[in-house]
Design a protein around this motif. Structure first.
Motif, PDB file in Angstrom:
ATOM      1  N   ALA A 123      33.109  75.683  40.790  1.00 27.10           N
ATOM      2  CA  ALA A 123      34.234  74.748  40.759  1.00 27.10           C
ATOM      3  C   ALA A 123      35.169  75.035  39.594  1.00 27.10           C
ATOM      4  O   ALA A 123      36.350  74.664  39.637  1.00 27.10           O
ATOM      5  CB  ALA A 123      33.709  73.314  40.674  1.00 27.10           C
ATOM      6  N   GLN A 174      19.159  67.838  51.564  1.00 26.64           N
ATOM      7  CA  GLN A 174      20.194  66.804  51.464  1.00 26.64           C
ATOM      8  C   GLN A 174      20.106  66.054  50.134  1.00 26.64           C
ATOM      9  O   GLN A 174      21.126  65.755  49.511  1.00 26.64           O
ATOM     10  CB  GLN A 174      20.064  65.825  52.635  1.00 26.64           C
ATOM     11  CG  GLN A 174      20.416  66.441  53.977  1.00 26.64           C
ATOM     12  CD  GLN A 174      20.114  65.522  55.143  1.00 26.64           C
ATOM     13  OE1 GLN A 174      19.280  64.618  55.042  1.00 26.64           O
ATOM     14  NE2 GLN A 174      20.777  65.738  56.263  1.00 26.64           N
ATOM     15  N   LEU A 212      21.469  68.326  47.374  1.00 30.43           N
ATOM     16  CA  LEU A 212      22.938  68.352  47.383  1.00 30.43           C
ATOM     17  C   LEU A 212      23.518  67.067  46.807  1.00 30.43           C
ATOM     18  O   LEU A 212      24.518  67.095  46.072  1.00 30.43           O
ATOM     19  CB  LEU A 212      23.443  68.566  48.813  1.00 30.43           C
ATOM     20  CG  LEU A 212      23.158  69.935  49.435  1.00 30.43           C
ATOM     21  CD1 LEU A 212      23.542  69.934  50.913  1.00 30.43           C
ATOM     22  CD2 LEU A 212      23.902  71.036  48.704  1.00 30.43           C
ATOM     23  N   LEU A 213      22.880  65.934  47.133  1.00 31.30           N
ATOM     24  CA  LEU A 213      23.372  64.645  46.635  1.00 31.30           C
ATOM     25  C   LEU A 213      23.254  64.558  45.118  1.00 31.30           C
ATOM     26  O   LEU A 213      24.220  64.175  44.431  1.00 31.30           O
ATOM     27  CB  LEU A 213      22.578  63.505  47.282  1.00 31.30           C
ATOM     28  CG  LEU A 213      22.887  62.090  46.772  1.00 31.30           C
ATOM     29  CD1 LEU A 213      24.344  61.727  47.054  1.00 31.30           C
ATOM     30  CD2 LEU A 213      21.941  61.078  47.397  1.00 31.30           C
ATOM     31  N   ARG A 217      23.009  66.983  42.933  1.00 32.97           N
ATOM     32  CA  ARG A 217      23.924  67.933  42.300  1.00 32.97           C
ATOM     33  C   ARG A 217      25.368  67.431  42.334  1.00 32.97           C
ATOM     34  O   ARG A 217      26.101  67.563  41.356  1.00 32.97           O
ATOM     35  CB  ARG A 217      23.818  69.285  43.012  1.00 32.97           C
ATOM     36  CG  ARG A 217      22.555  70.047  42.659  1.00 32.97           C
ATOM     37  CD  ARG A 217      22.156  71.065  43.697  1.00 32.97           C
ATOM     38  NE  ARG A 217      23.236  71.940  44.110  1.00 32.97           N
ATOM     39  CZ  ARG A 217      23.142  72.775  45.148  1.00 32.97           C
ATOM     40  NH1 ARG A 217      22.029  72.819  45.863  1.00 32.97           N
ATOM     41  NH2 ARG A 217      24.143  73.555  45.466  1.00 32.97           N
ATOM     42  N   ARG A 218      25.754  66.828  43.455  1.00 36.01           N
ATOM     43  CA  ARG A 218      27.129  66.327  43.579  1.00 36.01           C
ATOM     44  C   ARG A 218      27.389  65.206  42.582  1.00 36.01           C
ATOM     45  O   ARG A 218      28.439  65.171  41.914  1.00 36.01           O
ATOM     46  CB  ARG A 218      27.368  65.833  45.010  1.00 36.01           C
ATOM     47  CG  ARG A 218      28.786  65.329  45.269  1.00 36.01           C
ATOM     48  CD  ARG A 218      29.796  66.442  45.036  1.00 36.01           C
ATOM     49  NE  ARG A 218      31.143  65.994  45.299  1.00 36.01           N
ATOM     50  CZ  ARG A 218      31.773  66.153  46.464  1.00 36.01           C
ATOM     51  NH1 ARG A 218      31.148  66.758  47.468  1.00 36.01           N
ATOM     52  NH2 ARG A 218      33.004  65.744  46.627  1.00 36.01           N
ATOM     53  N   ASP A 226      27.020  75.330  40.832  1.00 37.24           N
ATOM     54  CA  ASP A 226      28.054  74.487  41.446  1.00 37.24           C
ATOM     55  C   ASP A 226      29.222  74.278  40.482  1.00 37.24           C
ATOM     56  O   ASP A 226      30.396  74.393  40.865  1.00 37.24           O
ATOM     57  CB  ASP A 226      27.468  73.122  41.826  1.00 37.24           C
ATOM     58  CG  ASP A 226      26.518  73.197  43.003  1.00 37.24           C
ATOM     59  OD1 ASP A 226      26.520  74.223  43.703  1.00 37.24           O
ATOM     60  OD2 ASP A 226      25.761  72.226  43.210  1.00 37.24           O
ATOM     61  N   LEU A 237      22.651  73.447  40.092  1.00 33.13           N
ATOM     62  CA  LEU A 237      23.687  72.542  39.575  1.00 33.13           C
ATOM     63  C   LEU A 237      24.667  73.315  38.695  1.00 33.13           C
ATOM     64  O   LEU A 237      25.889  73.138  38.789  1.00 33.13           O
ATOM     65  CB  LEU A 237      23.030  71.415  38.781  1.00 33.13           C
ATOM     66  CG  LEU A 237      23.974  70.491  37.996  1.00 33.13           C
ATOM     67  CD1 LEU A 237      25.002  69.845  38.915  1.00 33.13           C
ATOM     68  CD2 LEU A 237      23.167  69.431  37.250  1.00 33.13           C
ATOM     69  N   MET A 271      27.547  66.684  39.046  1.00 31.95           N
ATOM     70  CA  MET A 271      28.769  67.477  38.836  1.00 31.95           C
ATOM     71  C   MET A 271      29.984  66.573  38.678  1.00 31.95           C
ATOM     72  O   MET A 271      30.849  66.811  37.822  1.00 31.95           O
ATOM     73  CB  MET A 271      28.974  68.437  40.010  1.00 31.95           C
ATOM     74  CG  MET A 271      30.150  69.383  39.814  1.00 31.95           C
ATOM     75  SD  MET A 271      30.217  70.707  41.037  1.00 31.95           S
ATOM     76  CE  MET A 271      30.592  69.778  42.515  1.00 31.95           C
ATOM     77  N   GLU A 272      30.075  65.512  39.477  1.00 35.62           N
ATOM     78  CA  GLU A 272      31.205  64.591  39.355  1.00 35.62           C
ATOM     79  C   GLU A 272      31.220  63.913  37.993  1.00 35.62           C
ATOM     80  O   GLU A 272      32.287  63.754  37.379  1.00 35.62           O
ATOM     81  CB  GLU A 272      31.142  63.556  40.488  1.00 35.62           C
ATOM     82  CG  GLU A 272      31.488  64.127  41.856  1.00 35.62           C
ATOM     83  CD  GLU A 272      31.411  63.089  42.954  1.00 35.62           C
ATOM     84  OE1 GLU A 272      30.930  61.962  42.677  1.00 35.62           O
ATOM     85  OE2 GLU A 272      31.821  63.396  44.094  1.00 35.62           O
TER      86      GLU A 272
END
Length: 350
Positions: free
Chosen positions: A201, A101, A104-105, A107-108, A197, A194, A111-112
């Motif tokens: 996208a 978790q 994922l956090l 990396r998110r 991802d 990362l 990425m944003e």
């Protein structure tokens, strides 16, 4: 015998405390139902044994140890260890879930931030992903040598800055390549996840990974990509065994061959260089592979991909000595131990 009385009283109190604590934790939803039952059994068992020691004869009889010397004590130790191991396994499972978790956090978030800055300018149909930690000098030599296209397909470059404290980011921007930064150093495998991802996208169709230390030659990228573009292979691993290498550590060279044998036995493959980070694969294939390791990710990729029936091939490549700086993989012994652990974890997931 007074000390035995003291031990029984203390054990009884601990048993009651343990059982009550597990009930409170369960009511607060801090532990799951099965964890509550395990803890309650452990506490109740400790209390029962303290109040009525002969109750352990039931367990000893079930283990056919009631007539043996120290049979009750041995039975109690076996039972308590079984419960404790179940609790340890449960806690490790929870830790693994939290680790995924967290991964994922992070990396998110990264990425944003990457897409907010519109930094995807050099991400193309074929994109080279390069994880980097304090590799400014090596990248300054590597990036200008990247080809603009491979077999008529445009080639993009994405560098994953893995918490560098040098000029890695500035060097990448100077050469007009895309760069995304991890907020902390997380390891090459985590950095690549990362990158994957962002590539997914961005609609990338083919991925190439290579090291930032100057060991891999950009001019050899086509050797890896060509079999994939021809549709013959899903994943291509670069092989210094089939190609050539500059002499480095003898122990590392021996280790590569030893690990090749182990990986091939476990995965049913015929790979000659299971630790090479110079690789290429289809994005569609990558989506099916489970990658969790933060380091030594090539072996994990091979084992998981082979278990899912993907076509894995090799291409001869050149591996040079690190151009400058120090390796981030650790010394020979720690490298071997960590690589072995990665292989075991990947195989146990099959």
């Amino acid at each position: 015998m007074q000390y035995l009385v003291v031990i029984r009283v203390v054990s009884g109190l601990l048993g009651i405390t343990f059982a009550l604590w597990s009930f409170v934790q369960f009511r607060k939803r801090l532990i799951k139902r099965y964890e509550f039952f395990l803890l309650a059994i452990l506490g109740t068992g400790l209390f029962t044994t303290a109040v009525y020691p002969d109750s352990i004869n039931i367990v000893a009889g079930m283990m056919a140890m009631d007539n043996r010397q120290y049979g009750r004590l041995i039975s109690l130790l076996i039972l308590s260890n079984m419960l404790l191991w179940l609790l340890v396994i449960s806690q490790r499972t929870k830790d693994s879930i939290k680790s995924i978790q967290f991964d994922l956090l992070v990396r998110r978030i990264a990425m944003e931030r990457f897409f907010e800055k519109d930094a995807a300018k050099t991400i193309k149909e074929i994109t080279v992903i390069i994880p980097a930690l304090n590799e400014a000098e090596n990248l300054d030599h590597l990036l200008p040598r990247m080809p603009e296209s491979i077999m008529g397909h445009p080639l993009g470059v994405l560098v994953i800055d893995d918490g560098s404290v040098d000029d890695t980011v500035d060097v990448v921007k100077k050469h007009g390549c895309s760069v995304v930064s991890n907020p902390i150093n997380r390891g090459g495998g985590a950095a690549l996840r990362l990158g994957y991802d962002i590539a997914m996208a961005s609609g990338v169709k083919f991925i190439v990974t290579m090291d930032a230390d100057g060991q891999h030659i950009p001019g050899e990228i086509e050797r890896l990509v060509a079999p994939i573009l021809d549709g013959a292979i899903d994943i291509v691993i670069g092989s210094r065994v089939l190609g050539r290498r500059e002499k480095d550590s003898v122990f590392r060279w021996i280790g590569i061959h030893v690990f090749n044998v182990i990986v091939n036995i476990l995965a049913g493959t015929r790979i000659t260089d299971c630790s090479n980070g110079f690789r290429a694969f289809r994005m569609d294939s990558l989506k099916k592979v489970l990658l969790l390791q933060d380091q030594f990710h090539t072996a994990e990729l091979i084992i998981d991909a082979a278990g899912k029936g993907m076509r894995i091939g090799e291409a001869p490549v050149t591996v040079l000595r690190r151009r400058s700086g120090e390796s981030k993989k650790g010394k020979n012994l720690s490298y071997g131990l960590n690589f072995s652990k990665t292989i075991l974890k990947a195989w146990l997931r099959k």
